[in-house]
Structures are given as structure tokens and as C-alpha cells.
Design an enzyme around this catalytic site. Structure first.
Site, short mmCIF file in Angstrom:
data_model
loop_
_atom_site.label_atom_id
_atom_site.label_comp_id
_atom_site.label_asym_id
_atom_site.label_seq_id
_atom_site.Cartn_x
_atom_site.Cartn_y
_atom_site.Cartn_z
N CYS A 59 0.50 -1.00 0.32
CA CYS A 59 -0.57 -0.15 0.04
C CYS A 59 1.08 1.03 0.22
O CYS A 59 2.01 1.67 0.91
CB CYS A 59 -0.55 0.20 1.37
N CYS A 63 0.42 4.85 6.60
CA CYS A 63 -0.30 4.48 8.31
C CYS A 63 1.16 4.04 9.11
O CYS A 63 1.26 2.83 8.93
CB CYS A 63 -1.48 4.30 8.67
N CYS A 66 0.75 0.30 10.58
CA CYS A 66 -0.15 -0.43 9.55
C CYS A 66 1.03 -0.85 8.65
O CYS A 66 1.62 -0.71 7.79
CB CYS A 66 -0.49 0.27 8.08
N CYS A 103 -16.40 -9.03 5.81
CA CYS A 103 -15.80 -7.72 5.87
C CYS A 103 -14.72 -7.85 4.59
O CYS A 103 -13.86 -8.35 5.32
CB CYS A 103 -15.14 -7.47 6.77
N CYS A 134 -19.58 -6.18 3.69
CA CYS A 134 -18.82 -4.44 4.28
C CYS A 134 -17.08 -5.02 3.69
O CYS A 134 -17.02 -5.74 3.55
CB CYS A 134 -18.78 -4.81 5.92
N CYS A 194 -19.24 2.12 8.86
CA CYS A 194 -18.63 1.44 9.88
C CYS A 194 -17.22 2.16 9.91
O CYS A 194 -16.73 2.64 9.25
CB CYS A 194 -18.99 0.34 9.66
N ARG A 266 -17.97 -2.01 18.27
CA ARG A 266 -17.12 -2.93 17.93
C ARG A 266 -15.98 -3.29 18.42
O ARG A 266 -15.00 -2.63 18.61
CB ARG A 266 -16.63 -3.44 16.10
N1 SAM Z 1 -6.81 0.54 2.84
C1 SAM Z 1 -8.09 0.98 4.13
C2 SAM Z 1 -7.66 1.64 4.98
O1 SAM Z 1 -7.13 2.48 5.21
O2 SAM Z 1 -8.65 2.81 4.96
C3 SAM Z 1 -8.80 -0.10 4.65
C4 SAM Z 1 -7.85 -1.38 4.82
S1 SAM Z 1 -7.21 -0.81 6.10
C5 SAM Z 1 -5.70 -2.46 7.27
C6 SAM Z 1 -8.76 -0.60 7.69
C7 SAM Z 1 -8.79 -0.02 9.50
O3 SAM Z 1 -7.53 -1.00 9.96
C8 SAM Z 1 -7.62 1.22 9.53
O4 SAM Z 1 -8.34 2.70 9.16
C9 SAM Z 1 -7.08 0.90 10.72
O5 SAM Z 1 -7.86 1.49 11.42
C10 SAM Z 1 -7.21 -0.67 10.84
N2 SAM Z 1 -5.34 -0.71 11.10
C11 SAM Z 1 -4.34 -1.37 10.54
N3 SAM Z 1 -3.56 -1.84 10.93
C12 SAM Z 1 -3.94 -1.60 12.60
C13 SAM Z 1 -2.98 -2.22 13.79
N4 SAM Z 1 -1.85 -2.99 13.10
N5 SAM Z 1 -3.62 -2.12 14.41
C14 SAM Z 1 -4.96 -1.72 14.67
N6 SAM Z 1 -5.97 -1.37 13.97
C15 SAM Z 1 -5.48 -1.45 12.40
C1 DTB Z 2 -11.31 -2.55 11.71
O1 DTB Z 2 -11.63 -0.53 12.16
N1 DTB Z 2 -9.97 -2.74 12.02
C2 DTB Z 2 -10.44 -4.10 10.93
C3 DTB Z 2 -10.83 -4.15 9.75
N2 DTB Z 2 -12.35 -2.48 10.39
C4 DTB Z 2 -11.34 -3.52 8.59
C5 DTB Z 2 -8.81 -4.24 10.53
C6 DTB Z 2 -7.66 -4.16 11.77
C7 DTB Z 2 -6.92 -4.51 11.37
C8 DTB Z 2 -4.96 -5.02 12.49
C9 DTB Z 2 -4.76 -5.90 11.53
C10 DTB Z 2 -4.21 -6.46 10.66
O2 DTB Z 2 -4.60 -7.37 10.83
O3 DTB Z 2 -3.17 -6.78 9.27
FE1 SF4 Z 3 -2.95 0.71 3.11
FE2 SF4 Z 3 -2.35 0.62 5.89
FE3 SF4 Z 3 -2.82 2.56 5.53
FE4 SF4 Z 3 -5.03 1.03 5.25
S1 SF4 Z 3 -4.22 1.39 6.66
S2 SF4 Z 3 -3.76 2.75 3.60
S3 SF4 Z 3 -4.14 -0.78 4.14
S4 SF4 Z 3 -1.27 1.78 4.94
#
Ligand code: SAM
Ligand code: DTB
Ligand code: SF4
Length: 337
Positions: A59, A63, A66, A103, A134, A194, A266
Site C-alpha cells: 500500500c 499509516c 499498518c 468484511c 462490508c 462503519c 465493535r
Molecule cells: N486501506 C484501507 C484504509 O486504510 O482505509 C482499508 C484497510 S485498513 C487496514 C483498515 C483499518 O484497519 C485502518 O483504518 C486501521 O484503523 C485498522 N488497522 C490497520 N492496522 C492496524 C493495526 N496494526 N492495529 C489496529 N488497527 C489497525
Molecule cells: C477495523 O476497524 N479494524 C479492522 C477492520 N476495521 C478492517 C482491521 C484491523 C486490522 C489489524 C491489522 C491487520 O490484521 O492487518
Molecule cells: Fe494502506 Fe494500511 Fe493505511 Fe489502509 S491502513 S491505507 S492498508 S497503509
């Protein structure tokens, strides 16, 4: 704020009000949250959603939490967009395990037209299995939101993640305003929203209040509010951040319940690291939804057996799709309006 006013639907929260809510004596906060929870929701039921990463890693966004950002070396294997039939198979397995919502998450900044065509087909197939659908695909244009709606998508997940003030320390490649614009596009397409955030990123109590305030002051409350605890992934900038006090996590859930009384709150990422007792406190505080299944997107989640045992020990049963529709507002709100 009088105790009965707590739990009415409002969109005019101030930061000091939310800070004082979060700072109530814990037992008072839990008492009010549980009272409001019982006015609005079936007690002892929890909605179960299963996640699937349909496109993993690489990606372009930054973030800091992430594991899927191309900027951090987390050892994650990237995977192209999955085939529709394979997604259908995973949805079927989730349904058999007891999930009612599926989802689909993709590591995009925003989806490309050709990918969205495939994803709308996934939505159609999953919907046909009788599951709620979702998706979380990053930023959407109003047209893309309509395309997803036309395919039968029920919910779109797009998190604000934290307060407007703290946001810039976590993400620099898209703005808070970008996120609000996507949420507006999702609402305009009549999709359910959501939207929530992550705790444990080094934010202050005031940032947690700022996140909740922004969510509750949206023109319409999200139907679903995921509260994630940061899953610390080696290689991400937030690895090594001091964890959030578990009782502050519980307080945030209780305040979310009081401020967005009709929403499903949630208890999202981070459950694998939580004791059964801490999760029980989160349910007492008004959490009534979980991610169910061994994986979140790329990281672990409690296995199905552990969750079944937990729910059994607590006397909690899974919520059916029909039950997920909130009952009418309680009488004191009708008279207040
Ligand atoms: N890329 C898209 C976005 O960011 O909108 C969708 C997928 S992204 C992984 C969805 C959500 O997962 C993020 O907005 C964040 O709130 C959550 N998330 C990602 N990594 C995480 C982590 N290590 N711990 C907790 N939540 C996480
Ligand atoms: C949300 O608030 N938490 C979920 C879902 N929406 C998409 C994602 C959590 C991701 C945790 C890190 C991972 O497994 O990559
Ligand atoms: Fe990309 Fe992760 Fe950010 Fe979603 S949360 S935009 S997957 S870097």
C-alpha cells in the site's frame, strides 16, 4: 449532564464534555453505559463479523500502525486481488462458523476502476449467501460508493483512526478531510457507515475524546463503531509504543456507547492480547460486536474455539441479522425531541 440525558442522540458534543465523560468514576461510567445499552440493544448478544484481506500489502500510504504499507519492512508477503470464487469460498466458511457479516479489506489508497469491477462481483456473491457485506478499500469517490451500493454492499468501513489533532503524527499521505469526504460519499450512496479508530498509538485521553467527539458529531452516527487496540507489528513506526491502559480502553468503549447509543460498538483489533476478563468488561461497557475468526486482515485474532468458550462462559449468544436492527428510541428521548 444529567444521568438520563446520557445516552440521547446528540451531534453537538464539546471536547470538555467528552473529557469529563471519560473521566467519570469507572463504576458510574460502566453503570450508565450498561443502562443505555439495555435501552437500545438486546443484552447478552454480540454481532459477529469475519474479515478477509482480499488484496494484501504494497500500500502506498504511510499509516504508522499498518503492516501493509510499502514503506515499512514488516516481512509481509504481498498478494494481488483474490479471485471471486476464492472469496465466496471463504465467506461460506465464515457463515458456517457462525459469522453474520463478511468484511472484505484491501490495502489500497483508493480502488482502481478495474479492481472495483471485480470487487462488486465479490459483493454480489457474498450477499447471495445471506451474509451482510462490508468492504474497506480506502478512499472512494461518490460514483464508486454508488457502484458498491448497486452491487448490494451493506456497510463501508473507513476509520478516522484518531483525533484531528493527533492524526498528523500517524498519517501524512492523506488528510483528515479526505477521510471525512469519503464518509460523506458513503452516506450519500445510502450505505451504512462503519467508522472508528485505534487506541494505543501514544495518543492522550484528550485525543480519545477528540476521536469520539468527531464521530458523534457527524451528521448521522455511524451504524458501526470499531474500537481497535493497536496491534504492534515489528517494522512499523509504532512498534514499541507504550500500550493503552486497559481501563482507559474500557472507558472509551463506554463513552462510545453513551455518545452513539444506537450504534454497534465493535471490540475490534487487539483481542488476542486481551484477557477474557478484560473483554468481559468491554461487553459490560457496551461493546456488542467482534471480529470472529483466526485472522483479522494480516494479524492474528482469537481462534474460533477460544471465542466460543468465552461467549459460553459469559452467557452471550451471537446476534442474528434480524436482531441487528436497533429498537425504537427510548421514551425519554421522544419526549425530549
Ligand atoms: N486501506 C484501507 C484504509 O486504510 O482505509 C482499508 C484497510 S485498513 C487496514 C483498515 C483499518 O484497519 C485502518 O483504518 C486501521 O484503523 C485498522 N488497522 C490497520 N492496522 C492496524 C493495526 N496494526 N492495529 C489496529 N488497527 C489497525
Ligand atoms: C477495523 O476497524 N479494524 C479492522 C477492520 N476495521 C478492517 C482491521 C484491523 C486490522 C489489524 C491489522 C491487520 O490484521 O492487518
Ligand atoms: Fe494502506 Fe494500511 Fe493505511 Fe489502509 S491502513 S491505507 S492498508 S497503509
Amino acid at each position: 449532564m444529567t444521568p438520563t440525558a446520557l445516552g440521547t442522540v446528540r451531534h453537538d458534543w464539546t471536547l470538555p464534555e467528552v473529557e469529563s465523560l471519560l473521566g467519570l468514576p469507572l463504576m458510574d461510567l460502566l453503570f450508565h453505559a450498561q443502562r443505555v445499552h439495555r435501552e437500545r440493544h438486546q443484552p447478552n448478544t454480540v454481532q459477529m463479523s469475519t474479515l478477509l484481506s482480499i488484496k494484501t500489502g504494497a500500500c502506498p500510504e504511510d499509516c504508522a500502525y499498518c503492516p501493509q504499507s510499502v514503506r515499512y519492512d514488516t516481512g509481509l508477503e504481498r498478494e494481488e486481488l483474490m479471485e471471486v470464487a476464492a472469496v465466496r469460498e471463504r465467506a461460506l466458511q465464515a457463515r458456517e462458523a457462525g459469522a453474520t457479516r463478511f468484511c472484505m479489506g484491501a490495502a489500497y489508497r483508493s480502488p482502481k476502476a478495474k479492481d472495483l469491477r471485480v470487487i462488486t462481483q465479490m459483493v454480489r456473491e457474498v450477499s447471495a449467501l445471506g451474509l451482510e457485506t462490508c468492504a474497506t478499500l480506502g478512499m472512494l469517490t461518490p460514483e464508486q460508493a454508488h457502484e458498491l451500493k448497486d452491487a448490494g454492499l451493506d456497510y463501508y468501513n473507513h476509520n478516522l483512526d484518531t483525533s484531528p489533532q493527533f492524526y498528523g503524527q500517524v498519517i501524512t499521505t492523506r488528510t483528515y478531510r479526505d477521510r471525512l469526504d469519503t464518509l460523506e460519499a458513503v452516506r450519500a450512496a445510502d450505505l451504512k457507515v462503519c467508522c472508528g479508530g485505534i487506541l494505543g498509538m501514544g495518543e492522550s485521553a484528550s485525543d480519545r475524546a477528540g476521536l469520539l467527539m468527531t464521530l458523534a458529531n457527524l451528521p448521522q452516527h455511524p451504524e458501526s463503531v470499531p474500537i481497535n487496540q493497536l496491534v504492534q507489528v515489528p517494522g512499523t513506526p509504532l512498534e514499541g509504543t507504550a500500550p493503552v491502559d486497559p481501563l482507559d480502553f474500557v472507558r472509551t468503549i463506554a463513552a462510545a456507547r453513551l455518545m452513539m447509543p444506537a450504534a454497534h460498538v465493535r471490540l475490534s483489533a487487539g483481542r488476542e492480547a486481551m484477557s477474557d476478563e478484560l473483554q468481559a468488561l468491554c461487553f459490560l461497557a457496551g461493546a456488542n460486536s467482534i471480529f470472529y475468526g483466526e485472522r483479522l486482515l494480516t494479524t492474528g485474532n482469537p481462534d474460533v474455539e477460544r471465542d466460543r468458550r468465552l461467549l459460553e462462559r459469559l452467557g452471550i449468544r451471537p446476534e442474528s441479522v434480524a436482531e441487528a436492527i436497533p429498537p425504537p428510541a427510548p421514551r425519554h428521548e421522544e419526549t425530549a425531541a
